[in-house]
Design an enzyme around this catalytic site. Structure first.
Site, mmCIF file in Angstrom:
data_model
loop_
_atom_site.group_PDB
_atom_site.id
_atom_site.type_symbol
_atom_site.label_atom_id
_atom_site.label_comp_id
_atom_site.label_asym_id
_atom_site.label_seq_id
_atom_site.Cartn_x
_atom_site.Cartn_y
_atom_site.Cartn_z
ATOM 1 N N ASP A 34 0.870 -1.189 0.000
ATOM 2 C CA ASP A 34 0.000 0.000 0.000
ATOM 3 C C ASP A 34 0.899 1.228 0.000
ATOM 4 O O ASP A 34 2.134 1.117 -0.022
ATOM 5 C CB ASP A 34 -0.946 -0.037 1.220
ATOM 6 C CG ASP A 34 -2.287 0.654 0.955
ATOM 7 O OD1 ASP A 34 -2.277 1.890 0.749
ATOM 8 O OD2 ASP A 34 -3.325 -0.029 0.943
ATOM 9 N N ARG A 85 -16.409 3.220 -3.950
ATOM 10 C CA ARG A 85 -17.571 4.118 -4.038
ATOM 11 C C ARG A 85 -18.141 4.431 -2.671
ATOM 12 O O ARG A 85 -18.046 3.635 -1.747
ATOM 13 C CB ARG A 85 -18.686 3.419 -4.831
ATOM 14 C CG ARG A 85 -18.477 3.446 -6.295
ATOM 15 C CD ARG A 85 -19.773 3.114 -7.014
ATOM 16 N NE ARG A 85 -20.103 1.695 -6.957
ATOM 17 C CZ ARG A 85 -21.280 1.205 -7.321
ATOM 18 N NH1 ARG A 85 -22.257 2.009 -7.716
ATOM 19 N NH2 ARG A 85 -21.508 -0.096 -7.295
ATOM 20 N N ASN A 98 -8.701 7.214 -9.726
ATOM 21 C CA ASN A 98 -8.151 5.861 -9.832
ATOM 22 C C ASN A 98 -7.242 5.659 -11.041
ATOM 23 O O ASN A 98 -6.346 4.821 -11.005
ATOM 24 C CB ASN A 98 -9.285 4.834 -9.799
ATOM 25 C CG ASN A 98 -9.836 4.668 -8.388
ATOM 26 O OD1 ASN A 98 -9.296 5.241 -7.440
ATOM 27 N ND2 ASN A 98 -10.885 3.888 -8.233
ATOM 28 N N HIS A 178 -18.689 -3.853 -16.154
ATOM 29 C CA HIS A 178 -19.042 -3.969 -14.737
ATOM 30 C C HIS A 178 -19.753 -2.687 -14.308
ATOM 31 O O HIS A 178 -19.155 -1.790 -13.737
ATOM 32 C CB HIS A 178 -17.755 -4.183 -13.937
ATOM 33 C CG HIS A 178 -17.993 -4.469 -12.493
ATOM 34 N ND1 HIS A 178 -18.908 -5.380 -12.038
ATOM 35 C CD2 HIS A 178 -17.403 -3.951 -11.374
ATOM 36 C CE1 HIS A 178 -18.880 -5.413 -10.725
ATOM 37 N NE2 HIS A 178 -17.982 -4.550 -10.297
HETATM 38 N N1 APR Z 1 -0.731 2.342 -4.362
HETATM 39 C C1 APR Z 1 -1.100 1.341 -3.548
HETATM 40 N N2 APR Z 1 -2.231 1.368 -2.813
HETATM 41 C C2 APR Z 1 -3.007 2.451 -2.905
HETATM 42 C C3 APR Z 1 -2.677 3.540 -3.749
HETATM 43 C C4 APR Z 1 -1.479 3.459 -4.505
HETATM 44 N N3 APR Z 1 -1.088 4.432 -5.329
HETATM 45 N N4 APR Z 1 -3.648 4.467 -3.627
HETATM 46 C C5 APR Z 1 -4.548 4.000 -2.752
HETATM 47 N N5 APR Z 1 -4.156 2.774 -2.307
HETATM 48 C C6 APR Z 1 -4.801 1.921 -1.313
HETATM 49 C C7 APR Z 1 -5.485 2.692 -0.189
HETATM 50 O O1 APR Z 1 -4.519 3.239 0.724
HETATM 51 C C8 APR Z 1 -6.375 1.628 0.415
HETATM 52 O O2 APR Z 1 -5.736 0.928 1.473
HETATM 53 O O3 APR Z 1 -5.865 1.155 -1.856
HETATM 54 C C9 APR Z 1 -6.623 0.682 -0.771
HETATM 55 C C10 APR Z 1 -8.069 0.611 -1.190
HETATM 56 O O4 APR Z 1 -8.780 0.064 -0.132
HETATM 57 P P1 APR Z 1 -10.260 0.535 0.266
HETATM 58 O O5 APR Z 1 -10.318 2.021 0.295
HETATM 59 O O6 APR Z 1 -10.657 -0.207 1.493
HETATM 60 O O7 APR Z 1 -11.116 0.048 -0.994
HETATM 61 P P2 APR Z 1 -11.669 -1.433 -1.319
HETATM 62 O O8 APR Z 1 -13.050 -1.592 -0.779
HETATM 63 O O9 APR Z 1 -10.646 -2.457 -0.984
HETATM 64 O O10 APR Z 1 -11.831 -1.315 -2.916
HETATM 65 C C11 APR Z 1 -10.711 -1.107 -3.740
HETATM 66 O O11 APR Z 1 -11.716 -2.140 -5.667
HETATM 67 O O12 APR Z 1 -13.875 -2.918 -6.094
HETATM 68 C C12 APR Z 1 -12.980 -1.860 -6.247
HETATM 69 O O13 APR Z 1 -14.419 0.068 -6.348
HETATM 70 C C13 APR Z 1 -13.442 -0.598 -5.570
HETATM 71 O O14 APR Z 1 -11.878 0.828 -6.672
HETATM 72 C C14 APR Z 1 -12.170 0.156 -5.451
HETATM 73 C C15 APR Z 1 -11.134 -0.938 -5.196
#
Ligand code: APR
Length: 313
Positions: A34, A85, A98, A178
């Site tokens: 992350d 979302r 994204n 999707h």
């Molecule tokens: N590099 C790595 N990780 C990142 C980056 C990056 N540049 N930017 C954001 N993240 C991490 C965030 O810090 C967070 O821990 O991505 C993670 C996303 O996790 P959540 O916010 O919990 O989202 P989640 O429910 O897991 O969904 C992730 O999948 O289904 C899709 O629409 C959903 O786009 C979303 C993705």
């Protein structure tokens, strides 16, 4: 034989469940990456899972990191990095933020694990997987998107709930992008081998088609602060497992089309075979005129998002 290495990029809601499932299924060692601000969080999650293993009866090496050097040599990379979302948002509302995240991830995956089988989960899915392939330049069989497995799983679940039968006995296919334009194909759904329309009224089938298209939004509304995570995690793991175990699984995934279904140069959900060669084959189902029209309509929505990705990558 050396253990397989699975990298999860994004250690949020979906990433956490993916890590646990990877360990439980003993698919290999797992690296969760992350952003630097979240390094403590991913290290904590991985340590927590590691500490469950003695009683859980599984055994994997689990690493949390923000350093891309740690993903080197991965066999599989699953990407959930990005925003999810919130109520009132469409998946396309996530594109601006994204696509930047996916670009950064793609450049690093290209550098550190050019031979990995890559499964993209970040939304808006069909355009994010397109951007990832464009930036990495990886072959089309090694880059796919997770959506059809989930959309199909949702459709199967609703049929099973309505009929009060085992979901294992319901087979189905959901094609397309999707989003709300996805194309569930009730004509191809069977319950224990029996065509769906022999055991369910058209009215109920129509209601299930509508609910499937809105299933992600239904969860977003209920959760109130994020989107589905158990079912996307399980669906992406099914795809990883098909690759790692060379299962030749027939499932629906966002695959890069070059003429199949009359579509060229886009990712869209279609039935594929996933095995050791990645997306080994695209299965072409003969669609009715109405079904093809719905698929073309779904492509239209994906094209709009792809134009925006092309402008930004
Ligand atoms: N590099 C790595 N990780 C990142 C980056 C990056 N540049 N930017 C954001 N993240 C991490 C965030 O810090 C967070 O821990 O991505 C993670 C996303 O996790 P959540 O916010 O919990 O989202 P989640 O429910 O897991 O969904 C992730 O999948 O289904 C899709 O629409 C959903 O786009 C979303 C993705």
């Amino acid at each position: 034989m050396a253990r397989k290495k699975i990298t999860l990029i994004g250690g949020g809601q979906i990433g956490g469940i993916q890590a646990l499932m990877c360990a439980q299924k003993q698919l290999g060692d797992v690296v969760m990456l992350d952003i630097p601000e979240m390094e403590g969080m991913v290290k904590g999650k991985m340590l927590d899972i590691a500490e469950s293993q003695a009683v859980g009866g599984y055994d994997a090496k689990l690493t949390g990191t923000s350093d891309y050097a740690d993903i080197a040599g991965s066999d599989v990379v699953i990407v959930t990095a990005g925003l999810p979302r919130k109520p009132g948002m469409t998946r396309d509302d996530l594109l601006d933020v994204n696509v930047k995240i996916i670009s950064n991830v793609a450049n690093n995956v290209k550098k550190y694990c050019p031979d990995a089988f890559c499964i993209i989960v970040t939304n808006p899915l069909d355009s994010m997987v397109y951007g990832f392939k464009k930036i990495t330049g990886f072959s089309k069989n090694m880059v796919c998107g997770m959506a059809g497995v989930l959309d199909t799983s949702r459709f199967r679940s609703f049929v099973a709930m309505e009929l009060d039968v085992s979901v294992e006995d319901v087979a189905a296919t959901v094609l397309g992008g999707h989003g709300p334009t996805m194309v569930p194909l009730p004509r191809l759904c069977t319950v224990g081998g029996i065509p769906l329309n022999e055991v369910m009224s058209q009215e109920k089938i129509d209601a299930i088609v509508t609910r499937t298209r809105e299933a992600g939004t239904e969860i977003v509304k209920l959760l109130g602060n994020g989107s589905a995570f158990f079912s996307p995690a399980a669906s992406s793991l099914m795809m990883a497992e098909a690759y790692l175990l060379d299962k030749k699984s027939v499932l629906t995934a966002a695959a890069y089309l070059e003429g199949e279904y009359g579509i060229d140069g886009y990712y869209l959900g279609v039935p594929v075979v996933i095995g050791a060669g990645g997306v080994e084959k695209i299965v072409e189902v003969k669609l009715t005129g109405d079904e093809q029209a719905l698929l073309d309509n779904s492509l239209k929505a994906v094209k709009t998002a792809v134009v925006e990705v092309d402008e930004r990558t």
